[in-house]
Design an enzyme around this catalytic site. Structure first.
Site, PDB file in Angstrom:
ATOM      1  N   CYS A  64     -66.651 -58.764 -26.991  1.00  0.00           N
ATOM      2  CA  CYS A  64     -67.097 -60.347 -27.324  1.00  0.00           C
ATOM      3  C   CYS A  64     -68.267 -61.136 -26.686  1.00  0.00           C
ATOM      4  CB  CYS A  64     -65.815 -61.161 -26.908  1.00  0.00           C
ATOM      5  SG  CYS A  64     -65.205 -61.172 -25.223  1.00  0.00           S
ATOM      6  N   HIS A 109     -57.949 -66.076 -28.063  1.00  0.00           N
ATOM      7  CA  HIS A 109     -59.247 -66.452 -28.621  1.00  0.00           C
ATOM      8  C   HIS A 109     -59.515 -66.309 -29.937  1.00  0.00           C
ATOM      9  CE1 HIS A 109     -63.410 -67.611 -28.307  1.00  0.00           C
ATOM     10  NE2 HIS A 109     -63.826 -66.490 -27.364  1.00  0.00           N
TER      11      HIS A 109
HETATM   12  N1   CP Z   1     -67.298 -64.702 -26.728  1.00  0.00           N
HETATM   13  C1   CP Z   1     -67.455 -65.990 -26.449  1.00  0.00           C
HETATM   14  O1   CP Z   1     -66.648 -66.888 -26.846  1.00  0.00           O
HETATM   15  O2   CP Z   1     -68.593 -66.524 -25.905  1.00  0.00           O
HETATM   16  P1   CP Z   1     -68.512 -67.690 -24.959  1.00  0.00           P
HETATM   17  O3   CP Z   1     -67.772 -67.793 -23.910  1.00  0.00           O
HETATM   18  O4   CP Z   1     -70.108 -67.433 -24.580  1.00  0.00           O
HETATM   19  O5   CP Z   1     -68.437 -68.941 -25.757  1.00  0.00           O
HETATM   20  N1  NVA Z   2     -61.797 -62.696 -21.570  1.00  0.00           N
HETATM   21  C1  NVA Z   2     -62.830 -63.772 -21.315  1.00  0.00           C
HETATM   22  C2  NVA Z   2     -63.424 -63.941 -22.693  1.00  0.00           C
HETATM   23  C3  NVA Z   2     -64.752 -64.683 -22.551  1.00  0.00           C
HETATM   24  C4  NVA Z   2     -65.457 -65.045 -23.967  1.00  0.00           C
HETATM   25  C5  NVA Z   2     -62.481 -64.838 -20.580  1.00  0.00           C
HETATM   26  O1  NVA Z   2     -61.386 -65.407 -20.865  1.00  0.00           O
HETATM   27  O2  NVA Z   2     -63.390 -65.316 -19.818  1.00  0.00           O
END
Ligand code: CP
Ligand code: NVA
Length: 306
Positions: free
Chosen positions: A265, A130
């Site tokens: 996050c 991410h």
């Molecule tokens: N932290 C983040 O990416 O949030 P969303 O999944 O809501 O975009």
């Molecule tokens: N680790 C989480 C992050 C969400 C922003 C996921 O992948 O769902």
């Protein structure tokens, strides 16, 4: 013509490129409309296979504030890999737009999009990484501590996509990282070895701890993320059991430095990976961290789409 550049992973970013984005994001935060018009007539496709609040909204609003347009394509619309191959989606969507932000289950899909798309592809979350989140995270850390030097970041929880990008970002900018996960949920080995190599070059360290309290000792930042990521819903019961004892709560926070901040996050599962009192408490910078997604997204777009 300039060769297009994709943002798929923090693994191939250099320190100076990361700092350049943070500096640009700081300017955008100070003057949000200072580049209004730069993206006039530009369109960004948001190709999402999973739900989103922050990533979708921040990219859409960033495009609007830069004078461009964003097109949200929900999981039901493109059905990448089912209705059409990744290759065809990449080739066709790129005929209409100037850039693609993709949120995918499998990292190979975002790589496939990048391979076949002549316009830049930005990873808006995959099972592996991410990167846009981690850029906002270190932006927030620098904003709170005014520096990235001598900062210790402790991550407690699942060794997932968010951790992979975070530890790469921390290592590449010289921060010390301490990680505590249950044994069978450790950091992804490939990302860990890349991050360890970067840490060595930056003369810093990445350490793993079995005990979250030990890991939090002396931390400036305590960071956590959900125990059940998108796509892992079937494992929920087992994971809740396996992650017992890994909650970021006031006891864990008491091991960190007095002025330590807590980060997440989001979305958070209150009462699971983080206690209610900590997420709502004075150490939490979580909502500034969420806001910063917008400022950093602008910098990312300006760097990759200009
Ligand atoms: N932290 C983040 O990416 O949030 P969303 O999944 O809501 O975009
Ligand atoms: N680790 C989480 C992050 C969400 C922003 C996921 O992948 O769902």
């Amino acid at each position: 013509m300039k060769k297009k550049k994709d943002l798929l992973t923090l693994g191939d970013m250099r320190e100076h490129e990361i700092i350049e984005i943070l500096d640009l994001a700081r300017r955008m935060k100070k003057a949000p409309f200072s580049k209004k018009g730069v993206f006039r007539d530009k369109t960004l496709a948001l190709l999402f296979q999973k739900p989103s609040n922050r990533t979708r909204i921040s990219f859409e609003v960033a495009m609007v504030q830069l004078g461009g347009h964003a097109l949200y394509l929900s999981p039901q619309e493109i059905c990448m890999g089912k209705r059409e191959s990744v290759k065809d989606v990449a080739r066709v969507v790129a005929r209409y737009v100037d850039g693609i932000v993709a949120r995918v289950f499998s990292h190979s899909d975002v790589k496939g999009l990048a391979e076949y798309s002549p316009v830049p592809v930005i990873n808006g979350l995959s099972d592996a990484e991410h990167p846009c989140q981690a850029l906002s995270d270190i932006f927030t850390i620098r904003e709170k501590f005014k520096t990235l030097k001598n900062i210790t970041v402790t991550y407690i929880g699942d060794g997932n996509n968010v951790l992979s990008s975070l530890m790469l970002a921390c290592a590449k900018t010289g921060m010390k990282t301490r990680i505590s996960t249950p044994k069978e949920y450790g950091p992804e080995p490939e990302a860990l070895s890349l991050a360890a190599k970067a840490a060595k070059e930056m003369k810093t360290t990445i350490e793993l701890f079995a005990d979250p309290f030990e890991a939090a000792k002396g931390a400036d930042v305590v960071y956590t993320d959900v125990w059940v990521s998108m796509g892992q819903e079937d494992e929920r019961d087992k994971r809740l059991e396996d992650f017992k004892g890994f909650q970021v709560d006031s006891r864990v926070m008491s091991a960190a430095k007095k002025n330590a901040v807590v980060m997440h996050c989001l979305p958070a599962h209150r009462g699971e990976e983080i206690s209610e009192d900590v997420i709502d408490g004075p150490a939490s910078v979580i909502y500034d961290q969420a806001e910063n997604r917008l400022h950093v997204q602008k910098a990312v777009l300006l760097k990759y789409l200009s």
